[in-house]
Every structure is written in structure tokens, then in C-alpha cells.
Design a protein around this motif. Structure first.
Motif, PDB file in Angstrom:
ATOM      1  N   PRO A  42       0.811  -1.233   0.000  1.00 58.90           N
ATOM      2  CA  PRO A  42       0.000   0.000   0.000  1.00 58.90           C
ATOM      3  C   PRO A  42       0.843   1.282   0.000  1.00 58.90           C
ATOM      4  CG  PRO A  42      -0.209  -1.228   2.090  1.00 58.90           C
ATOM      5  CD  PRO A  42       0.493  -2.124   1.125  1.00 58.90           C
ATOM      6  N   GLU A  43       2.071   1.225   0.478  1.00 62.94           N
ATOM      7  CA  GLU A  43       2.884   2.456   0.534  1.00 62.94           C
ATOM      8  C   GLU A  43       3.786   2.640  -0.685  1.00 62.94           C
ATOM      9  OE1 GLU A  43       4.686   3.883   4.075  1.00 62.94           O
ATOM     10  OE2 GLU A  43       3.582   2.432   5.302  1.00 62.94           O
ATOM     11  N   VAL A  44       3.694   1.704  -1.643  1.00 63.81           N
ATOM     12  CA  VAL A  44       4.556   1.798  -2.823  1.00 63.81           C
ATOM     13  C   VAL A  44       3.687   2.015  -4.055  1.00 63.81           C
ATOM     14  CG1 VAL A  44       6.287   0.590  -4.238  1.00 63.81           C
ATOM     15  CG2 VAL A  44       6.197   0.184  -1.759  1.00 63.81           C
ATOM     16  N   SER A  45       4.111   2.914  -4.927  1.00 66.21           N
ATOM     17  CA  SER A  45       3.425   2.970  -6.214  1.00 66.21           C
ATOM     18  C   SER A  45       4.413   2.597  -7.309  1.00 66.21           C
ATOM     19  CB  SER A  45       2.797   4.336  -6.462  1.00 66.21           C
ATOM     20  OG  SER A  45       3.803   5.295  -6.596  1.00 66.21           O
ATOM     21  N   SER A  46       3.895   1.911  -8.308  1.00 63.98           N
ATOM     22  CA  SER A  46       4.746   1.427  -9.389  1.00 63.98           C
ATOM     23  C   SER A  46       4.240   2.027 -10.682  1.00 63.98           C
ATOM     24  CB  SER A  46       4.645  -0.105  -9.434  1.00 63.98           C
ATOM     25  OG  SER A  46       5.212  -0.582 -10.629  1.00 63.98           O
ATOM     26  N   GLN A  47       5.157   2.533 -11.471  1.00 67.87           N
ATOM     27  CA  GLN A  47       4.766   3.194 -12.720  1.00 67.87           C
ATOM     28  C   GLN A  47       5.609   2.631 -13.852  1.00 67.87           C
ATOM     29  OE1 GLN A  47       3.206   6.774 -12.603  1.00 67.87           O
ATOM     30  NE2 GLN A  47       2.916   6.555 -14.809  1.00 67.87           N
ATOM     31  N   LEU A  48       4.945   2.251 -14.929  1.00 67.03           N
ATOM     32  CA  LEU A  48       5.676   1.850 -16.132  1.00 67.03           C
ATOM     33  C   LEU A  48       6.163   3.132 -16.801  1.00 67.03           C
ATOM     34  CD1 LEU A  48       6.340  -0.486 -18.204  1.00 67.03           C
ATOM     35  CD2 LEU A  48       4.243   0.195 -19.360  1.00 67.03           C
ATOM     36  N   VAL A  49       7.478   3.323 -16.870  1.00 66.69           N
ATOM     37  CA  VAL A  49       7.976   4.600 -17.413  1.00 66.69           C
ATOM     38  C   VAL A  49       8.496   4.458 -18.841  1.00 66.69           C
ATOM     39  CG1 VAL A  49       8.440   5.795 -15.251  1.00 66.69           C
ATOM     40  CG2 VAL A  49      10.169   4.242 -16.172  1.00 66.69           C
ATOM     41  N   GLY A  50       8.534   3.244 -19.367  1.00 67.29           N
ATOM     42  CA  GLY A  50       8.984   3.074 -20.751  1.00 67.29           C
ATOM     43  C   GLY A  50       9.400   1.645 -21.004  1.00 67.29           C
ATOM     44  N   HIS A  51       9.985   1.448 -22.178  1.00 69.07           N
ATOM     45  CA  HIS A  51      10.455   0.113 -22.552  1.00 69.07           C
ATOM     46  C   HIS A  51      11.881   0.213 -23.068  1.00 69.07           C
ATOM     47  CE1 HIS A  51       6.082  -0.592 -22.609  1.00 69.07           C
ATOM     48  NE2 HIS A  51       6.419  -1.842 -22.298  1.00 69.07           N
ATOM     49  N   SER A  52      12.593  -0.881 -22.891  1.00 67.54           N
ATOM     50  CA  SER A  52      13.939  -0.954 -23.449  1.00 67.54           C
ATOM     51  C   SER A  52      13.845  -1.084 -24.964  1.00 67.54           C
ATOM     52  CB  SER A  52      14.657  -2.176 -22.878  1.00 67.54           C
ATOM     53  OG  SER A  52      14.035  -3.352 -23.377  1.00 67.54           O
ATOM     54  N   ALA A 123      21.246  -6.195 -19.248  1.00 65.27           N
ATOM     55  CA  ALA A 123      21.278  -7.126 -18.111  1.00 65.27           C
ATOM     56  C   ALA A 123      21.109  -8.563 -18.610  1.00 65.27           C
ATOM     57  CB  ALA A 123      20.178  -6.767 -17.116  1.00 65.27           C
ATOM     58  N   ARG A 124      20.185  -8.753 -19.546  1.00 63.43           N
ATOM     59  CA  ARG A 124      19.951 -10.102 -20.060  1.00 63.43           C
ATOM     60  C   ARG A 124      21.178 -10.613 -20.814  1.00 63.43           C
ATOM     61  NH1 ARG A 124      18.213 -12.322 -24.454  1.00 63.43           N
ATOM     62  NH2 ARG A 124      17.822 -10.325 -25.470  1.00 63.43           N
ATOM     63  N   LEU A 125      21.832  -9.713 -21.540  1.00 66.75           N
ATOM     64  CA  LEU A 125      23.016 -10.085 -22.324  1.00 66.75           C
ATOM     65  C   LEU A 125      24.289 -10.100 -21.463  1.00 66.75           C
ATOM     66  CD1 LEU A 125      22.229  -7.817 -25.418  1.00 66.75           C
ATOM     67  CD2 LEU A 125      22.097 -10.322 -25.373  1.00 66.75           C
ATOM     68  N   GLN A 126      24.160  -9.686 -20.201  1.00 69.83           N
ATOM     69  CA  GLN A 126      25.307  -9.527 -19.303  1.00 69.83           C
ATOM     70  C   GLN A 126      26.363  -8.620 -19.932  1.00 69.83           C
ATOM     71  OE1 GLN A 126      26.631 -13.369 -17.888  1.00 69.83           O
ATOM     72  NE2 GLN A 126      24.573 -13.953 -17.279  1.00 69.83           N
ATOM     73  N   ARG A 127      25.866  -7.535 -20.513  1.00 65.83           N
ATOM     74  CA  ARG A 127      26.748  -6.566 -21.167  1.00 65.83           C
ATOM     75  C   ARG A 127      26.513  -5.185 -20.588  1.00 65.83           C
ATOM     76  NH1 ARG A 127      28.665  -8.287 -26.372  1.00 65.83           N
ATOM     77  NH2 ARG A 127      29.614  -6.231 -26.347  1.00 65.83           N
ATOM     78  N   ARG A 128      27.531  -4.360 -20.734  1.00 64.72           N
ATOM     79  CA  ARG A 128      27.436  -2.963 -20.305  1.00 64.72           C
ATOM     80  C   ARG A 128      26.402  -2.206 -21.158  1.00 64.72           C
ATOM     81  NH1 ARG A 128      31.027   0.863 -18.026  1.00 64.72           N
ATOM     82  NH2 ARG A 128      31.006   2.902 -19.000  1.00 64.72           N
ATOM     83  N   GLU A 129      26.433  -2.415 -22.476  1.00 66.01           N
ATOM     84  CA  GLU A 129      25.648  -1.623 -23.412  1.00 66.01           C
ATOM     85  C   GLU A 129      24.200  -2.108 -23.464  1.00 66.01           C
ATOM     86  OE1 GLU A 129      28.456  -3.315 -24.227  1.00 66.01           O
ATOM     87  OE2 GLU A 129      29.897  -1.666 -24.229  1.00 66.01           O
ATOM     88  N   ASN A 130      23.346  -1.341 -24.154  1.00 63.52           N
ATOM     89  CA  ASN A 130      21.965  -1.773 -24.368  1.00 63.52           C
ATOM     90  C   ASN A 130      21.888  -2.629 -25.636  1.00 63.52           C
ATOM     91  OD1 ASN A 130      22.019  -0.022 -26.522  1.00 63.52           O
ATOM     92  ND2 ASN A 130      20.170   1.099 -25.945  1.00 63.52           N
ATOM     93  N   ALA A 131      20.677  -2.976 -26.077  1.00 65.39           N
ATOM     94  CA  ALA A 131      20.545  -3.867 -27.234  1.00 65.39           C
ATOM     95  C   ALA A 131      20.967  -3.197 -28.539  1.00 65.39           C
ATOM     96  CB  ALA A 131      19.099  -4.370 -27.344  1.00 65.39           C
TER      97      ALA A 131
END
Ligand SMILES: [Zn+2]
Length: 439
Positions: A42-52, A123-131
């Protein structure tokens, strides 16, 4: 510092960590159940802020509803997961453990927003960079990555007073000059312009870091350090520092702590300290000199293995050197990073090589049909063979698993950057071998 605050911090340093996150890598699937559970609090709100770039959702968790706004984000670099675990620990501690309340009715005084795992593709690729292959932290001015663009939008919308940019550093930093401990946490108040102006925002960031440092020092013996970095206009910290007080925290190594659980736990203490000082308005107890007194974060203060005082014979001449070796978890082979007088560097493993001589490279030719076992490989090492000079193709993969290289005409002696395949002998008899990442 107040005794009560120190007692409180000591207790906080012993806090329970959430289960399931003590791992070398974290990807979205690891945190999804915890995010889900927190989102229903109840004290946390979660917001989808975008997609990778590849479409993985990126969420922001928020607690409190007061005017003092704090924004943090983790794992902008996909292979830097320590703070992701820490912020989840911190948020659940804030909402579930009132004994750790940072201030009376803190929920009415502040709002804390955390973007957890900004780069889930990396994170999934275990890499520093994004896709896209982009280092998001070099994308702050052109904003070609969806992750970077959403972070900048969040900063502009939320207008935080304080921002926490949470990363991991390589394990080889030392918290000060030669002899210092590994740097388990390192801090920076990044400059927002080339002259490195200290305005009220940056001053506040420096005071917060001094406050976190002194609080951590009171409860932990690990190495703590301060980065010295000039202005880099492509980086997020430096850009966001023009909007609000920005703090970079880099989680680092600690002896016998491969998953950085020390840094994880101390991130929670650091964040809680910062929040407590903000809520109690006690930052003026800390001066810029306190910030500058934090030891410097020294690159390459450590390496994985140092061989001390190795006798070498090249071209009929005898001399003595230290040899430093690093291995990354991903690579099957270890690399020689330096040869010479390496006194200022410390090895996580130190090997005294007095009386030992480095043998020249010697390759074994493997008869067709040979099955490679660890025992056979060990016997080769004992006979002074440090690599395979000829074998069937099918054996190459097997050899790689053991860490033995297949090389046709290797150089006789190693140089910096070479694979570590070293055999050291006493009176001509092989005694120590460093092959792959193993001693
Ligand atoms: Zn990073």
C-alpha cells in the motif's frame, strides 16, 4: 555524530537482504517477482515509465508523497547489478520496517523514486551496453537510446532535489594509495561544466557524500573512496548535475565477496544516511574539506594474481620481475596485465616466487585419438608443457575448457596482454603453473 545515529546505523548495516538476489548477474526475471510484490504494497506505487529497445518494461517504484524529491536509477550498465539488489532492499526496508524510519512521518516530507534496472536488455546479455550496442552513459547529449531518453524525461518531469546514479566499478580499484583496501564503494559529485563549478547543487552533493562517508566509516571497515573525474558532457551524471544535486555511487569489490554483498548492504546504509541528513537538515555539519578528505579511488590498485620476484632468463640474461594477471569471469583465459616492478599493486592472490624461474614456452603434440582429461593436462604441466602445439580440431574445445591454449608458434616468453600460461620451476623442476585463470 550522535551515538544514537551510530547505533541505528550499525543495526541498519546488519539488515536482512531480500532473498534470491545474491547472484553475480541480475536480469529482469530475477527482480520481476520482487518488483511485483513491492508494487502491491500500500505504501509503494509502481509506474511503467517506458520500454527498453527490445521491449522489456522499465518500472519506477515510488514511496512517500512529500515535497522533497529524490530520484535514483540502477543498472544503466547491464552488467552492473549490485545497486539493483540494494534499492529493492532499501525500499522494502523503508515500507516494512518502521524501526528504520529515517524521520518522523518521513512519508509526508519526501518522495523517493527509483528506476530499477534502466537497461534490462544489457542485463539479459550480461553486457554494459543496451541492445543497440550503445553505452547509455555516453548517450546523454544525443539520446539515441530509449533508456537514456526516458531517464532524461524522468529528470525533467520529476525535478528531483537529489539524484543517485548507481553503478558498479571494476574490482581493481583501491581506496587510496598503495596498501589501501579494495574500493568497496566509491563516490563522486560530478561537475556540470568544464571549469567544474561548485554551485549550491553540487555543494549539496559533496556534503551528502561527506555525510555518507562519515556514517559508513563509523560502521564498516571496508575501503571507501572518492572518484576524481573531469567534466564529460556525454555522461548522464554530468548532465543531470546541471539540474539537481547528483551523486554517483560505484559498488566495488571486497575480499571474499564475489557477488558484492558488502557493497549491496552498504549502498542501503549510504542511501539511508543521505535521506536522514536531508530530512533532518543537517548537511551544514559537513564541509567541502570533508568531501576532499575522502581517499582517492585509485585505478589498478589491485589485480587478481601477482607473482612476486619471478626470475626470468631471456637471451641468456637473468633478471627479476613481478607479473600481474587478471581474469574476467567470462573469459576462459587470464591475461598478463603488467611485468616489472609492481610494488604499488596488490594481488587478490599474492604468490611469492623467490627461487622460482619462469620456463620458456613449450608445446606438447597430442597423438590423434587422445582423450583429454584434467589428469593428463596436469601431467603435461608437470613436464613443463604450457600449451598444446598440435592436436585434432575436436580436442581444441576440450583444451579450452581446461584453459590450455592450442598454439602453433607461440613466442618463447610472455609480454603484457598475452594469455597467462606460465610455468615456474625450482631447480628445473616445475612447481607452479598458472593456466587459464587457475593456479
Ligand atoms: Zn556503470
Amino acid at each position: 555524530m550522535h551515538h544514537s545515529l551510530i547505533a541505528h546505523l550499525a543495526q541498519l548495516a546488519q539488515h536482512q537482504c531480500l532473498p534470491g538476489l545474491n547472484k553475480p548477474h541480475l536480469c529482469f526475471d530475477d527482480i520481476a517477482p520482487i518488483m511485483h510484490q513491492l508494487a502491491h504494497h500500500p505504501e509503494v506505487s509502481s509506474q511503467l515509465v517506458g520500454h527498453s529497445f527490445n521491449g522489456t518494461p522499465i518500472y519506477r517504484l515510488s514511496v512517500g508523497h512529500g515535497p522533497l524529491v529524490v530520484l535514483g536509477w540502477t543498472q544503466m550498465h547491464g552488467d552492473e547489478p549490485t545497486a539493483t539488489a540494494a534499492v529493492l532492499d532499501w525500499l522494502s526496508l523503508l515500507v516494512d520496517q518502521p524501526e528504520f524510519s529515517p524521520a518522523e512521518a518521513w512519508q509526508h516530507q519526501c518522495t523517493i523514486h527509483i528506476i530499477v534496472m534502466l537497461n534490462p536488455d544489457g542485463a539479459r546479455l550480461q553486457r554494459r551496453e543496451n541492445a543497440q550496442g550503445i553505452d547509455i552513459n555516453r548517450d546523454a547529449s544525443v539520446l539515441q537510446s530509449p533508456e537514456g531518453a526516458l531517464l532524461m524525461r524522468q529528470v525533467e518531469q520529476l525535478k528531483p532535489l537529489v539524484a543517485f546514479n548507481l553503478h558498479d566499478q571494476n574490482p581493481y580499484y583501491a581506496a587510496g594509495p598503495a596498501g589501501a583496501k579494495p574500493s568497496t564503494l566509491a563516490f563522486l559529485a560530478p561537475p556540470f561544466d568544464a571549469p567544474e563549478t561548485i554551485d549550491t547543487r553540487r555543494k549539496r552533493a559533496m556534503q551528502l557524500i561527506a555525510a555518507m562517508y562519515q556514517g559508513l566509516r563509523a560502521v564498516s571497515e571496508v575501503g571507501l573512496a572518492r572518484y576524481i573525474e573531469g567534466y564529460s558532457p556525454r555522461c548522464f551524471g554530468d548532465n543531470i548535475a546541471a539540474h539537481c544535486s547528483t551523486i554517483l555511487i560505484e559498488s566495488g569489490a571486497c575480499l571474499n565477496d564475489p557477488n558484492r554483498q558488502q557493497a549491496r548492504s552498504l549502498n542501503v546504509v549510504a542511501l539511508q544516511l543521505a535521506l536522514t541528513h536531508l530530512l533532518h537538515n543537517t548537511l551544514d555539519d559537513f564541509a567541502l574539506t570533508d568531501y576532499l578528505a575522502i581517499p582517492e579511488n585509485k585505478e589498478d590498485g589491485y589485480c587478481d594474481i601477482v607473482l612476486r620476484h619471478v626470475c626470468q632468463q631471456r637471451e641468456q640474461q637473468r633478471f627479476f620481475t613481478d607479473i600481474a594477471i587478471n581474469h574476467s569471469a567470462e573469459a576462459p583465459y587470464a591475461l598478463i596485465t603488467a611485468i616489472g616492478d609492481l610494488q604499488p599493486q596488490q594481488g587478490f592472490i599474492e604468490i611469492d616466487c623467490d627461487g622460482l624461474t619462469l620456463l620458456p614456452a613449450k608445446g606438447v603434440r597430442v597423438a590423434p585419438g587422445t582423450k583429454l582429461t584434467e589428469e593428463i593436462a596436469l601431467n603435461w604441466l608437470k613436464a613443463g608443457y604450457n600449451h598444446i602445439s598440435q592436436c585434432e580440431d575436436s580436442l581444441t574445445q576440450e583444451a579450452r575448457k581446461i584453459g590450455l591454449k592450442v598454439q602453433n608458434s607461440p613466442q618463447l616468453y610472455p609480454f603484457k596482454g598475452d594469455t597467462a600460461a606460465l610455468i615456474l620451476a625450482r631447480n628445473g623442476k616445475p612447481e607452479i603453473a598458472i593456466i587459464g585463470a587457475r593456479v
